[in-house]
Design an enzyme around this catalytic site. Sequence first.
Site, PDB file in Angstrom:
ATOM      1  N   HIS A 168     -20.982 -62.745  10.446  1.00 39.78           N
ATOM      2  CA  HIS A 168     -19.757 -63.045  11.188  1.00 39.78           C
ATOM      3  C   HIS A 168     -20.045 -63.867  12.433  1.00 39.78           C
ATOM      4  O   HIS A 168     -21.097 -63.726  13.065  1.00 39.78           O
ATOM      5  CB  HIS A 168     -19.047 -61.753  11.615  1.00 39.78           C
ATOM      6  N   ASP A 198     -14.831 -58.134   2.315  1.00 39.28           N
ATOM      7  CA  ASP A 198     -15.126 -59.480   2.799  1.00 39.28           C
ATOM      8  C   ASP A 198     -16.585 -59.873   2.587  1.00 39.28           C
ATOM      9  O   ASP A 198     -17.039 -60.902   3.099  1.00 39.28           O
ATOM     10  CB  ASP A 198     -14.745 -59.626   4.271  1.00 39.28           C
ATOM     11  N   HIS A 199     -17.295 -59.073   1.799  1.00 40.53           N
ATOM     12  CA  HIS A 199     -18.686 -59.392   1.431  1.00 40.53           C
ATOM     13  C   HIS A 199     -18.879 -59.450  -0.085  1.00 40.53           C
ATOM     14  O   HIS A 199     -19.878 -59.997  -0.546  1.00 40.53           O
ATOM     15  CB  HIS A 199     -19.644 -58.368   2.039  1.00 40.53           C
ATOM     16  N   ASP A 240     -23.767 -56.977   8.207  1.00 44.49           N
ATOM     17  CA  ASP A 240     -23.067 -56.470   9.390  1.00 44.49           C
ATOM     18  C   ASP A 240     -23.884 -55.424  10.145  1.00 44.49           C
ATOM     19  O   ASP A 240     -23.333 -54.651  10.927  1.00 44.49           O
ATOM     20  CB  ASP A 240     -21.721 -55.854   8.976  1.00 44.49           C
ATOM     21  N   HIS A 242     -23.615 -55.101   1.554  1.00 49.39           N
ATOM     22  CA  HIS A 242     -22.844 -53.854   1.501  1.00 49.39           C
ATOM     23  C   HIS A 242     -21.530 -54.105   0.774  1.00 49.39           C
ATOM     24  O   HIS A 242     -21.247 -55.231   0.352  1.00 49.39           O
ATOM     25  CB  HIS A 242     -22.643 -53.258   2.892  1.00 49.39           C
ATOM     26  N   HIS A 268     -23.540 -49.056   9.691  1.00 52.97           N
ATOM     27  CA  HIS A 268     -22.239 -49.702   9.462  1.00 52.97           C
ATOM     28  C   HIS A 268     -21.600 -49.113   8.204  1.00 52.97           C
ATOM     29  O   HIS A 268     -20.430 -48.739   8.206  1.00 52.97           O
ATOM     30  CB  HIS A 268     -22.443 -51.205   9.323  1.00 52.97           C
ATOM     31  N   HIS A 303     -18.182 -53.856   1.551  1.00 56.16           N
ATOM     32  CA  HIS A 303     -16.885 -54.199   2.133  1.00 56.16           C
ATOM     33  C   HIS A 303     -16.277 -55.427   1.455  1.00 56.16           C
ATOM     34  O   HIS A 303     -17.010 -56.348   1.059  1.00 56.16           O
ATOM     35  CB  HIS A 303     -17.008 -54.416   3.638  1.00 56.16           C
TER      36      HIS A 303
END
Length: 256
Positions: free
Chosen positions: A170, A59-60, A132, A55, A113, A57
């Site tokens: 995570h 941090d990805h 996530d 996805h 998410h 975001h």
Amino acid sequence: MLNILLLPVLTDNYIYLVHEPVSGKTAVVDPAVSEPVLMALRYHDWQLDYIFNTHHHPDHIGGNLQLKQATGCKVIGAAIDQSRIPGIDIPLDDGDTFAFGTQTLQIIATPGHTSGHIVYYCAESQALFCGDTLFSMGCGRLFEGSAEQMWQSLQKLKALPGSTRIYCAHEYTQANARFALSLEANNLDLQQRVAEVTTLRAQSQPTLPSTMAQELATNPFLREHSASLRKAVAANDSDSPAKVFAKVRTLKDNFR
């Protein structure tokens, strides 16, 4: 079998470096940053061929463009999120498959998410890269989707074999375990898993991968049919599984 390396980065993210030994193809899943990936590639003398994004975001996807520039790799992600995934070369949809050397990855759309979240499932290696959507003893917050959407997404993952290894993005397991225990303190499988997790984290070891069988036995977001869980969330007899899931998600959002 795929050779899968866990790279801990940032506060609690995992990047997965995935090597298919027959063809020599290598991919990275959700590179939050680039330098640890480049260091691991140099150490193992691997060439990066693909980035698999679950996805959009930050941090990805934070390392996408740096890795693409450094290695010439191709970026793969959800077609619906082409405008939000930097450097995307190969857009994929729900039900698509992707040949990764001698192995095949199945693309499963899991909105909830985010609206465009996808996961990558490799049956030959019994591996699920779920970003996530699913965590060990948890699931992702509902930033863009509804509880109904996330519940439907998790039903797809629950149908995978129990031996499937869960590679989520995570290290949330210990915190998730506290919440799970608040709902099903008498669950013996959960008690055993929490003990294992406590030992691993005391040694600064990752709690991943878990397995789908473990998650079905311990993850409150996959246990909407459990009588003890339904009682803990004050579910009525008429409440649907999706509604029970929504109650669990609301409780987790407010759990401290």
